[in-house]
Design an enzyme around this catalytic site. Structure first.
Site, PDB file in Angstrom:
ATOM      1  N   GLU A  69       7.922 -33.578 -23.061  1.00  0.00           N
ATOM      2  CA  GLU A  69       8.255 -33.690 -24.486  1.00  0.00           C
ATOM      3  C   GLU A  69       7.775 -35.019 -25.052  1.00  0.00           C
ATOM      4  O   GLU A  69       7.252 -35.069 -26.157  1.00  0.00           O
ATOM      5  CB  GLU A  69       9.766 -33.563 -24.708  1.00  0.00           C
ATOM      6  CG  GLU A  69      10.123 -33.863 -26.162  1.00  0.00           C
ATOM      7  CD  GLU A  69      11.509 -33.439 -26.578  1.00  0.00           C
ATOM      8  OE1 GLU A  69      12.350 -33.153 -25.722  1.00  0.00           O
ATOM      9  OE2 GLU A  69      11.741 -33.399 -27.804  1.00  0.00           O
ATOM     10  N   ASP A  84      11.581 -31.641 -20.116  1.00  0.00           N
ATOM     11  CA  ASP A  84      12.355 -32.217 -21.218  1.00  0.00           C
ATOM     12  C   ASP A  84      13.313 -33.240 -20.610  1.00  0.00           C
ATOM     13  O   ASP A  84      14.273 -32.871 -19.936  1.00  0.00           O
ATOM     14  CB  ASP A  84      13.137 -31.124 -21.958  1.00  0.00           C
ATOM     15  CG  ASP A  84      13.673 -31.641 -23.281  1.00  0.00           C
ATOM     16  OD1 ASP A  84      13.790 -32.872 -23.424  1.00  0.00           O
ATOM     17  OD2 ASP A  84      13.963 -30.822 -24.156  1.00  0.00           O
ATOM     18  N   ILE A  86      15.505 -35.374 -21.886  1.00  0.00           N
ATOM     19  CA  ILE A  86      16.877 -35.240 -22.408  1.00  0.00           C
ATOM     20  C   ILE A  86      16.830 -34.174 -23.493  1.00  0.00           C
ATOM     21  O   ILE A  86      16.183 -34.358 -24.534  1.00  0.00           O
ATOM     22  CB  ILE A  86      17.408 -36.566 -22.986  1.00  0.00           C
ATOM     23  CG1 ILE A  86      17.498 -37.595 -21.854  1.00  0.00           C
ATOM     24  CG2 ILE A  86      18.795 -36.345 -23.619  1.00  0.00           C
ATOM     25  CD1 ILE A  86      18.037 -38.931 -22.260  1.00  0.00           C
ATOM     26  N   ASP A  87      17.466 -33.065 -23.232  1.00  0.00           N
ATOM     27  CA  ASP A  87      17.577 -32.035 -24.263  1.00  0.00           C
ATOM     28  C   ASP A  87      18.988 -32.105 -24.824  1.00  0.00           C
ATOM     29  O   ASP A  87      19.963 -32.163 -24.076  1.00  0.00           O
ATOM     30  CB  ASP A  87      17.296 -30.642 -23.698  1.00  0.00           C
ATOM     31  CG  ASP A  87      17.211 -29.643 -24.832  1.00  0.00           C
ATOM     32  OD1 ASP A  87      16.364 -29.840 -25.724  1.00  0.00           O
ATOM     33  OD2 ASP A  87      18.021 -28.703 -24.858  1.00  0.00           O
ATOM     34  N   THR A  89      19.151 -34.402 -27.530  1.00  0.00           N
ATOM     35  CA  THR A  89      19.040 -35.848 -27.765  1.00  0.00           C
ATOM     36  C   THR A  89      19.956 -36.312 -28.897  1.00  0.00           C
ATOM     37  O   THR A  89      20.510 -37.419 -28.835  1.00  0.00           O
ATOM     38  CB  THR A  89      17.577 -36.233 -28.083  1.00  0.00           C
ATOM     39  OG1 THR A  89      16.746 -35.677 -27.078  1.00  0.00           O
ATOM     40  CG2 THR A  89      17.381 -37.734 -28.078  1.00  0.00           C
ATOM     41  N   ASP A 209      11.961 -27.134 -23.994  1.00  0.00           N
ATOM     42  CA  ASP A 209      13.380 -26.843 -24.233  1.00  0.00           C
ATOM     43  C   ASP A 209      13.809 -25.533 -23.573  1.00  0.00           C
ATOM     44  O   ASP A 209      15.009 -25.327 -23.363  1.00  0.00           O
ATOM     45  CB  ASP A 209      13.660 -26.662 -25.737  1.00  0.00           C
ATOM     46  CG  ASP A 209      13.259 -27.857 -26.566  1.00  0.00           C
ATOM     47  OD1 ASP A 209      13.667 -28.968 -26.242  1.00  0.00           O
ATOM     48  OD2 ASP A 209      12.519 -27.661 -27.557  1.00  0.00           O
TER      49      ASP A 209
HETATM   50  C1  IPD Z   1      16.166 -29.899 -29.495  1.00  0.00           C
HETATM   51  C2  IPD Z   1      17.385 -29.208 -28.968  1.00  0.00           C
HETATM   52  C3  IPD Z   1      17.982 -28.341 -30.043  1.00  0.00           C
HETATM   53  C4  IPD Z   1      17.000 -27.277 -30.476  1.00  0.00           C
HETATM   54  C5  IPD Z   1      15.730 -27.937 -30.974  1.00  0.00           C
HETATM   55  C6  IPD Z   1      15.158 -28.882 -29.920  1.00  0.00           C
HETATM   56  P1  IPD Z   1      15.898 -32.303 -28.359  1.00  0.00           P
HETATM   57  O1  IPD Z   1      15.584 -30.720 -28.491  1.00  0.00           O
HETATM   58  O2  IPD Z   1      17.083 -28.382 -27.869  1.00  0.00           O
HETATM   59  O3  IPD Z   1      19.121 -27.672 -29.578  1.00  0.00           O
HETATM   60  O4  IPD Z   1      17.580 -26.507 -31.506  1.00  0.00           O
HETATM   61  O5  IPD Z   1      14.778 -26.941 -31.262  1.00  0.00           O
HETATM   62  O6  IPD Z   1      14.040 -29.539 -30.451  1.00  0.00           O
HETATM   63  O7  IPD Z   1      15.356 -32.934 -29.588  1.00  0.00           O
HETATM   64  O8  IPD Z   1      17.357 -32.429 -28.259  1.00  0.00           O
HETATM   65  O9  IPD Z   1      15.162 -32.713 -27.118  1.00  0.00           O
HETATM   66 CA    CA Z   2      14.404 -30.889 -26.170  1.00  0.00          CA
END
Ligand code: IPD
Ligand code: CA
Length: 268
Positions: A69, A84, A86-87, A89, A209
């Site tokens: 990412e 990813d 940290i998902d 974030t 993700d």
């Molecule tokens: C996001 C999260 C969020 C999802 C977004 C992602 P991030 O990733 O997974 O739940 O709805 O589409 O971009 O920014 O937390 O790594």
């Molecule tokens: Ca993510």
């Protein structure tokens, strides 16, 4: 052909666990937080965790390719790690413990391995194609439900118009299901696999993700649209994953996975 899936399986679990611990250390101290877009956060932890994951995997599999990412694509070939760091974030940045590390491994066009570490919950999810999905070594199974008792997570990002999201909520609520948005697509999919929720849908989400969680849903007996169609790996795509008994109602309500979306496939 990827010969050594056993050692990659062992590595993906060990590295996800170690990365989860590093993320947990960052979570417990003040760190720098920035916005990279509308409601799109980045912290100093994201880059450091991603670099740690890649350096560990590279040390063991020097010829493999990476898609992260934060760092983008690196290397080429049939063995690809999708990361990813940290998902969730935004949760992480606000002190909310609902976040995870998500790593998937693709062998050519096949999604082969996935691991998700949710360090604040002490949870490690993993899956290998054809060999099942596990939460801390307990096999996972999706849970079917009457649509009127179903919980469907609806992910949101600013990559799609707000109206598309509110319309999606209306249509899903119209089926009799309820919805939630917990802010981590990877954990949202893992929760479907674990049978905690019944479905996850988002109108656009990226491969880092989703891939690990999608493999878990597949291996836990669930269904999903073909996320990888139309270069979903690099461009992202819409995603719908759910217990099989909810497929028809949720495909109709969300419009994701309809027959005109070529290559849709049953995952079981
Ligand atoms: C996001 C999260 C969020 C999802 C977004 C992602 P991030 O990733 O997974 O739940 O709805 O589409 O971009 O920014 O937390 O790594
Ligand atoms: Ca993510």
């Amino acid at each position: 052909m990827i010969r050594d899936l056993d050692s990659r399986e062992e590595a993906i679990v060990a590295v996800a666990r170690e990365a989860g611990e590093l993320a947990r250390e960052f979570f417990s101290k003040p760190i720098e937080i920035k916005l990279k877009g509308k409601q799109d956060y980045i912290t100093e932890a994201d880059g450091q965790v991603e670099r740690m994951i890649i350096s560990r995997l590279k040390a063991r599999f020097p010829n493999d390719a990476f898609l992260g990412e934060e760092g983008g694509a690196e290397g080429a070939g049939d063995a690809l790690w999708v990361i990813d760091p940290i998902d969730g974030t935004a949760n992480f940045a606000h002190g909310i413990p609902h976040f995870c590390v998500s790593i998937a491994f693709m062998a050519g066009t096949e999604l082969a391995l996935g691991a998700i570490a949710a360090p604040m919950y002490g949870e490690l999810y993993r899956a290998r194609a054809g060999r099942g999905a596990f939460l801390n070594d307990r096999p996972m199974r999706v849970t079917d439900a009457d649509i009127k008792q179903a919980v469907v997570e609806l992910g949101w990002s600013s990559r799609r118009p707000v109206r598309a999201y509110t319309a999606l909520i209306e249509r899903v609520l119209g089926t009799g299901a309820t919805f939630l948005r917990a802010g981590s697509g990877a954990l949202g999919l893992a929760y479907v696999a674990a049978g905690r929720t019944h479905g996850y849908c988002e109108m656009h989400i990226n491969s880092w993700d989703t891939l690990a969680g999608l493999l878990m849903v597949r291996e836990a007996g669930g269904w999903s649209n073909d996320f990888l169609a139309s270069d979903g790996l690099r461009r992202g795509n819409a995603v719908l994953a759910c217990a099989p008994g909810l497929k028809d109602a949720l495909v109709t309500a969300t419009g994701v996975g309809q027959a005109n979306e070529k290559l849709e496939r049953r995952i079981s």
